[in-house]
Design a protein around this motif. Structure first.
Motif, PDB file in Angstrom:
ATOM      1  N   ILE A  37       0.520  -1.310  -0.113  1.00  0.00           N
ATOM      2  CA  ILE A  37      -0.177  -0.179  -0.030  1.00  0.00           C
ATOM      3  C   ILE A  37       0.687   1.289  -0.082  1.00  0.00           C
ATOM      4  O   ILE A  37       1.700   1.037   0.538  1.00  0.00           O
ATOM      5  CB  ILE A  37      -1.133   0.189   1.206  1.00  0.00           C
ATOM      6  CG1 ILE A  37      -1.855  -1.057   1.432  1.00  0.00           C
ATOM      7  CG2 ILE A  37      -1.800   1.622   1.256  1.00  0.00           C
ATOM      8  CD1 ILE A  37      -2.724  -1.406   2.502  1.00  0.00           C
ATOM      9  N   ILE A  38       0.475   2.082  -0.605  1.00  0.00           N
ATOM     10  CA  ILE A  38       1.571   3.495  -0.952  1.00  0.00           C
ATOM     11  C   ILE A  38       0.788   5.313  -0.842  1.00  0.00           C
ATOM     12  O   ILE A  38      -0.678   4.853  -0.865  1.00  0.00           O
ATOM     13  CB  ILE A  38       2.159   3.663  -2.237  1.00  0.00           C
ATOM     14  CG1 ILE A  38       2.593   1.595  -2.883  1.00  0.00           C
ATOM     15  CG2 ILE A  38       2.956   5.055  -2.574  1.00  0.00           C
ATOM     16  CD1 ILE A  38       2.984   2.286  -3.964  1.00  0.00           C
ATOM     17  N   LEU A  59       3.163  -4.222   2.996  1.00  0.00           N
ATOM     18  CA  LEU A  59       4.356  -2.922   2.538  1.00  0.00           C
ATOM     19  C   LEU A  59       3.464  -2.174   3.208  1.00  0.00           C
ATOM     20  O   LEU A  59       2.935  -2.230   1.938  1.00  0.00           O
ATOM     21  CB  LEU A  59       5.372  -2.955   1.837  1.00  0.00           C
ATOM     22  CG  LEU A  59       6.432  -1.490   2.322  1.00  0.00           C
ATOM     23  CD1 LEU A  59       7.409  -0.995   3.187  1.00  0.00           C
ATOM     24  CD2 LEU A  59       6.974  -1.719   0.277  1.00  0.00           C
ATOM     25  N   SER A  60       3.323  -1.255   4.306  1.00  0.00           N
ATOM     26  CA  SER A  60       2.939   0.817   3.663  1.00  0.00           C
ATOM     27  C   SER A  60       3.679   1.189   3.511  1.00  0.00           C
ATOM     28  O   SER A  60       4.848   1.664   4.673  1.00  0.00           O
ATOM     29  CB  SER A  60       2.091   0.024   5.769  1.00  0.00           C
ATOM     30  OG  SER A  60       0.947  -0.611   4.897  1.00  0.00           O
ATOM     31  N   PHE A  61       4.020   2.082   2.362  1.00  0.00           N
ATOM     32  CA  PHE A  61       4.586   3.066   2.128  1.00  0.00           C
ATOM     33  C   PHE A  61       4.312   3.936   1.986  1.00  0.00           C
ATOM     34  O   PHE A  61       3.169   4.546   1.534  1.00  0.00           O
ATOM     35  CB  PHE A  61       5.105   2.700   1.103  1.00  0.00           C
ATOM     36  CG  PHE A  61       6.713   3.372   0.491  1.00  0.00           C
ATOM     37  CD1 PHE A  61       8.002   2.450   1.295  1.00  0.00           C
ATOM     38  CD2 PHE A  61       6.193   4.619  -0.173  1.00  0.00           C
ATOM     39  CE1 PHE A  61       9.218   3.516   0.712  1.00  0.00           C
ATOM     40  CE2 PHE A  61       7.447   5.431  -0.283  1.00  0.00           C
ATOM     41  CZ  PHE A  61       8.860   4.795  -0.110  1.00  0.00           C
ATOM     42  N   ILE A  84       7.388   1.574   6.197  1.00  0.00           N
ATOM     43  CA  ILE A  84       7.800   2.611   5.788  1.00  0.00           C
ATOM     44  C   ILE A  84       7.801   4.472   5.736  1.00  0.00           C
ATOM     45  O   ILE A  84       6.892   4.286   4.523  1.00  0.00           O
ATOM     46  CB  ILE A  84       9.283   2.145   4.410  1.00  0.00           C
ATOM     47  CG1 ILE A  84       9.642   0.947   4.609  1.00  0.00           C
ATOM     48  CG2 ILE A  84      10.449   3.264   4.113  1.00  0.00           C
ATOM     49  CD1 ILE A  84      10.219   0.226   3.379  1.00  0.00           C
ATOM     50  N   ILE A  85       8.094   5.100   6.507  1.00  0.00           N
ATOM     51  CA  ILE A  85       7.738   6.590   6.134  1.00  0.00           C
ATOM     52  C   ILE A  85       8.747   7.262   6.095  1.00  0.00           C
ATOM     53  O   ILE A  85       9.827   7.397   6.713  1.00  0.00           O
ATOM     54  CB  ILE A  85       6.838   6.478   7.590  1.00  0.00           C
ATOM     55  CG1 ILE A  85       5.498   5.693   7.822  1.00  0.00           C
ATOM     56  CG2 ILE A  85       5.958   8.027   8.021  1.00  0.00           C
ATOM     57  CD1 ILE A  85       4.564   5.415   7.184  1.00  0.00           C
ATOM     58  N   LEU A  86       9.034   7.578   4.872  1.00  0.00           N
ATOM     59  CA  LEU A  86       9.483   8.510   4.702  1.00  0.00           C
ATOM     60  C   LEU A  86       9.491  10.494   4.065  1.00  0.00           C
ATOM     61  O   LEU A  86       8.474  10.293   4.469  1.00  0.00           O
ATOM     62  CB  LEU A  86      10.381   8.642   3.416  1.00  0.00           C
ATOM     63  CG  LEU A  86      10.850   7.232   3.152  1.00  0.00           C
ATOM     64  CD1 LEU A  86      10.850   7.124   1.688  1.00  0.00           C
ATOM     65  CD2 LEU A  86      12.157   6.765   3.749  1.00  0.00           C
ATOM     66  N   ASN A  87       9.664  10.655   5.439  1.00  0.00           N
ATOM     67  CA  ASN A  87      10.050  12.191   4.926  1.00  0.00           C
ATOM     68  C   ASN A  87      10.247  12.912   3.841  1.00  0.00           C
ATOM     69  O   ASN A  87      11.836  12.959   3.922  1.00  0.00           O
ATOM     70  CB  ASN A  87      10.453  12.843   6.188  1.00  0.00           C
ATOM     71  CG  ASN A  87      10.139  14.563   6.593  1.00  0.00           C
ATOM     72  OD1 ASN A  87      11.165  15.285   7.224  1.00  0.00           O
ATOM     73  ND2 ASN A  87       9.568  14.894   5.767  1.00  0.00           N
ATOM     74  N   GLY A  88       9.949  13.251   3.049  1.00  0.00           N
ATOM     75  CA  GLY A  88      10.852  14.800   2.142  1.00  0.00           C
ATOM     76  C   GLY A  88       9.080  15.647   1.457  1.00  0.00           C
ATOM     77  O   GLY A  88       8.376  15.067   1.243  1.00  0.00           O
ATOM     78  N   SER A  89       9.632  15.315   0.123  1.00  0.00           N
ATOM     79  CA  SER A  89       8.410  16.287  -0.987  1.00  0.00           C
ATOM     80  C   SER A  89       7.832  14.516  -1.501  1.00  0.00           C
ATOM     81  O   SER A  89       9.221  13.923  -2.417  1.00  0.00           O
ATOM     82  CB  SER A  89       8.209  17.166  -1.806  1.00  0.00           C
ATOM     83  OG  SER A  89       8.176  16.834  -2.647  1.00  0.00           O
ATOM     84  N   ILE A  90       7.273  14.868  -2.175  1.00  0.00           N
ATOM     85  CA  ILE A  90       6.608  13.165  -3.390  1.00  0.00           C
ATOM     86  C   ILE A  90       7.491  13.454  -4.281  1.00  0.00           C
ATOM     87  O   ILE A  90       7.385  12.984  -5.469  1.00  0.00           O
ATOM     88  CB  ILE A  90       5.324  13.238  -3.242  1.00  0.00           C
ATOM     89  CG1 ILE A  90       3.997  12.257  -4.325  1.00  0.00           C
ATOM     90  CG2 ILE A  90       4.380  14.331  -3.625  1.00  0.00           C
ATOM     91  CD1 ILE A  90       4.794  10.967  -3.388  1.00  0.00           C
ATOM     92  N   GLU A 105       3.060  -7.890  -6.605  1.00  0.00           N
ATOM     93  CA  GLU A 105       1.875  -8.042  -7.650  1.00  0.00           C
ATOM     94  C   GLU A 105       1.177  -6.914  -7.169  1.00  0.00           C
ATOM     95  O   GLU A 105       0.383  -6.844  -8.035  1.00  0.00           O
ATOM     96  CB  GLU A 105       2.001  -9.415  -7.356  1.00  0.00           C
ATOM     97  CG  GLU A 105       3.261 -10.956  -7.643  1.00  0.00           C
ATOM     98  CD  GLU A 105       3.210 -11.173  -6.579  1.00  0.00           C
ATOM     99  OE1 GLU A 105       2.293 -11.445  -5.970  1.00  0.00           O
ATOM    100  OE2 GLU A 105       4.664 -11.522  -5.897  1.00  0.00           O
ATOM    101  N   THR A 106       0.619  -6.868  -6.050  1.00  0.00           N
ATOM    102  CA  THR A 106      -1.005  -6.014  -5.833  1.00  0.00           C
ATOM    103  C   THR A 106      -0.705  -4.782  -5.471  1.00  0.00           C
ATOM    104  O   THR A 106      -0.134  -4.946  -3.886  1.00  0.00           O
ATOM    105  CB  THR A 106      -2.160  -6.564  -5.065  1.00  0.00           C
ATOM    106  OG1 THR A 106      -1.587  -7.880  -4.229  1.00  0.00           O
ATOM    107  CG2 THR A 106      -2.006  -8.294  -6.461  1.00  0.00           C
ATOM    108  N   ILE A 107      -0.797  -3.491  -5.375  1.00  0.00           N
ATOM    109  CA  ILE A 107      -0.250  -2.752  -5.148  1.00  0.00           C
ATOM    110  C   ILE A 107      -1.856  -1.527  -4.887  1.00  0.00           C
ATOM    111  O   ILE A 107      -2.289  -1.342  -6.015  1.00  0.00           O
ATOM    112  CB  ILE A 107       0.430  -1.691  -6.360  1.00  0.00           C
ATOM    113  CG1 ILE A 107       1.554  -2.750  -5.558  1.00  0.00           C
ATOM    114  CG2 ILE A 107       0.925  -0.268  -4.904  1.00  0.00           C
ATOM    115  CD1 ILE A 107       2.702  -1.918  -6.734  1.00  0.00           C
TER     116      ILE A 107
END
Ligand SMILES: C[S@@+](CC[C@H](N)C(=O)[O-])C[C@H]1O[C@@H](n2cnc3c(N)ncnc32)[C@H](O)[C@@H]1O
Length: 500
Positions: A37-38, A59-61, A84-90, A105-107
Motif C-alpha cells: 500500500i502506498i 509493505l505500507s509505504f 516505511i515512512i519517509l520525510n520529504g516531498s513526493i 504484484e498487487t498495489i
C-alpha cells in the motif's frame, strides 16, 4: 508566512477517521487484496493505518513533507516493521516509490493529496510545486488565459497513474471532483485501460470544513479493459448509483445514458462567441441616470454616444425578462483595430479614455499586450448583428434570450455570456426555438457539468449540431435557408478560440 498560508500551501487537511473508514469499506468490495500500500502524502497516517489494518499488506509505504507529522505517525505505529515512512516531498520520491514497489504484484495507491492549485501557492510565495508542471501540454490562448492553473493533487495523481497504470493496482484518492474528471479525461485521451472507475461524492464541508465539490475517486487497474464510462454514486455513505460519466469524441459526458438518447453532438454552423471583454469595468461600463452616464468611480461621463452601447451581463441573462442596467464603451469594431480614429472622430471619448490610460495599461491579461491603446477583445462583425441569441455562461440554468436593440443601438453582452449572431427577427426566433426545445435541453444537460465555475462554455455550444436538432423536429429546410443567409456562420469564418 502566516500559519494558515502554510496550511494552504501544503493542502494540509487531515482526513477524519470516519471518512477513512468509509473509504476502506468501499475498497473492501473490490475483491482486491494488496500486498503493498502506498500513500504519497500520508500526513499523520489516518488513511494508511486504516488501509494497513484492513488489508494486512507486506509493505505500507508513506511519504510526508511535514516532519512533525512523520514523527506523530511513527509514534503511532510504534516501530511496526511492515511500515516505511519517509520525510520529504513526493515530487522527489516518485522514483523511490516506483523502486520500492517493484517486487509487489498487487498495489493499492491510496490517500488524500493536497487540494491546492499552483497559482494559490504562487500567490503565497510557496514553493511546494513540481519542477516541471506542464503535464497536459497546454498551449495557446487556453493556457494564456488561465487553464494552466492546475491542482497540485492532480499533478501528483497523474504522475502516479503514469508510473503504475500498467501494474495490477487500484487507485483510491480523495480529491476535488473536477480533478477526478480531469484525470478521467486524461486516461481516456491517452487510451489507458482499466477495469472500472467510480466516484463517490463526499460532504467536504462536514469532513474538511471546505467549500468545494470533492469525492472519493477509485480506479481499478487490476484488469485492462477499454472502459469508457465511470460510475457516479450519490454519496460515499449511501453508494446508490446515480449516473455514469462517459467519453465521446474526446469529450467527457456528464450523463452518458441520457446523452445516448439525446446525441446532437457535431459541429455547429452557427458560431458561438464570448461577449465583449475589456477588463476595465470602472472605466468602460457606465450606468445611466436620466440623461447622464456615470462610470464606476461615480463620475459623470460626457462622451460621444456613438461609442456607447447597451450591455447585458450574466446576471441580467439569468432572468427571464432581463433589463438593461449598464452600458459599455466599444472602442473597436474588430480585434486589433487601430484606435487612433477615436482622437479625431470622438475627441471627448479620447480625452476620457486617456484620463484612465494607466488602468488600461495595468490590465493583467496578456491578450492586451502589444495591442492598440484601449483595446477590447471578442469583438467583430458578429458583435454588431441586429439580433443575437445569448446565454449566461455562469448561471446554472439553460435559458436562451433573443436580444436585439434598444434606443436604436445594438445590445452587447459581456464576456461572461455566450452568443450567436442572427440577421433577421425570423432567423433569431427560429434559432431561439431550436435552442429552447426539449431536445437541446436534454443534450445540454447530458454534457454540461453544472459544478464547473463556467458551466456553459462556447466549446460545448459549438459542439451542438443544430442541423441534427432541426432534422429531428422536421425543420431541416428552414434551417438550411437561414444558414445560407447568415453572414457569419462557419461557412464564412474561422471559429473564435475561447478566451477562457
Ligand atoms: C489533505 S492532507 C492529507 C493527509 C493524509 N493523507 C490524510 O488523509 O489524513 C495533505 C497532506 O499532504 C502533505 N503534503 C503536502 N505537500 C506535500 C508534498 N509535496 N510531498 C509530500 N507530502 C505533502 C501535507 O503536509 C498534508 O499532510
Amino acid at each position: 508566512m502566516l500559519k494558515t498560508d502554510t496550511k494552504t500551501i501544503y493542502g494540509d487537511f487531515q482526513t477524519p477517521p470516519s471518512l477513512a473508514e468509509l473509504m476502506m469499506d468501499i475498497l473492501d468490495t473490490l475483491d482486491f487484496s494488496p500486498n503493498c500500500i502506498i500513500e504519497p502524502t500520508c500526513g499523520v497516517g489516518e488513511i494508511l493505518m486504516k488501509a494497513d489494518n484492513r488489508f494486512h499488506p507486506k509493505l505500507s509505504f508513506g511519504v510526508e513533507i511535514n516532519p512533525e507529522y512523520v514523527n506523530t505517525f511513527k509514534a503511532k505505529i510504534n516501530g511496526k516493521s511492515s511500515y516505511i515512512i519517509l520525510n520529504g516531498s513526493i515530487f522527489d520520491y516518485l522514483i523511490t516509490i516506483e523502486k520500492q514497489s517493484k517486487s509487489f504484484e498487487t498495489i493499492l495507491l491510496v490517500g488524500n493529496p493536497p487540494w491546492v492549485t499552483n497559482s494559490e501557492i504562487g500567490a503565497m510565495n510557496g514553493n511546494n510545486l513540481p519542477r516541471k508542471y506542464n503535464i497536459k501540454g497546454l498551449k495557446g490562448i487556453d493556457a494564456i488565459t488561465g487553464k494552466s492553473n492546475f491542482d497540485i493533487g492532480e499533478y501528483i495523481l497523474w504522475k502516479l497513474i503514469e508510473i503504475f497504470h500498467q501494474k495490477n493496482c487500484v487507485f483510491a484518492f480523495l480529491c476535488k471532483t473536477i480533478v477526478a474528471r480531469n484525470l478521467l479525461k486524461l486516461l481516456w485521451d491517452n487510451a489507458i485501460q482499466f477495469k472500472d472507475a467510480s466516484i463517490y461524492p463526499i460532504d467536504s464541508k462536514k469532513y474538511f470544513n471546505a467549500a468545494v465539490d470533492a469525492c472519493f475517486f477509485v480506479i481499478n487497474f487490476s484488469t485492462k479493459l477499454k472502459k469508457q464510462t465511470c460510475c457516479i454514486f450519490n454519496s460515499i455513505e449511501n453508494r446508490v448509483l446515480d449516473k455514469k460519466y462517459g467519453y465521446f469524441n474526446q469529450m467527457i459526458i456528464n450523463n452518458y445514458d441520457f446523452f445516448s438518447s439525446h446525441n446532437y453532438f457535431g459541429t455547429s454552423d452557427y458560431i458561438w462567441r464570448n461577449g465583449v471583454k475589456h477588463d476595465c469595468s470602472k472605466v468602460m461600463e457606465l450606468k445611466k441616470t436620466s440623461n447622464e452616464y456615470i462610470n464606476g468611480y461615480g463620475e459623470i461621463v460626457n462622451i460621444e454616444s456613438d461609442l456607447i452601447f447597451p450591455l447585458y451581463k450574466s446576471s441580467d441573462l439569468s432572468k427571464h425578462f432581463p433589463a438593461i442596467k449598464k452600458y459599455v464603451i466599444i472602442t473597436q469594431k474588430s480585434v486589433g483595430e487601430d484606435t487612433s480614429y477615436i482622437k479625431y472622430q470622438y475627441p471627448s471619448a479620447w480625452l476620457y479614455l486617456n484620463k484612465y490610460y494607466n488602468s488600461f495599461v495595468e490590465r493583467k491579461s496578456s491578450i492586451y499586450k502589444n495591442k492598440p491603446p484601449f483595446s477590447i477583445f471578442s469583438i467583430g462583425e458578429y458583435s454588431f448583428s441586429p439580433y443575437k441569441i445569448a446565454i449566461s455562461s455562469l448561471y446554472k440554468k439553460i435559458l436562451f434570450h433573443k436580444i436585439s436593440s434598444i434606443e436604436n443601438k445594438i445590445i452587447m453582452v459581456d464576456d461572461t455570456c455566450n452568443f450567436i449572431s442572427c440577421y433577421s427577427s425570423e432567423e433569431a426566433d427560429f434559432v431561439h426555438s431550436l435552442l429552447s426545445s426539449d431536445e437541446v435541453c436534454g443534450y445540454l444537460n447530458s454534457v454540461i457539468f453544472w459544478d464547473n465555475k463556467r458551466p456553459i462554455t462556447i466549446e460545448l455550444l459549438n459542439r451542438l449540431d443544430l442541423l441534427k436538432v432541426s432534422i429531428k423536429l422536421g425543420l431541416e429546410n428552414m434551417y438550411h435557408s437561414f444558414v445560407r443567409k447568415n453572414k457569419v456562420t462557419k461557412k464564412n469564418n474561422n471559429i473564435q478560440l475561447n478566451l477562457f
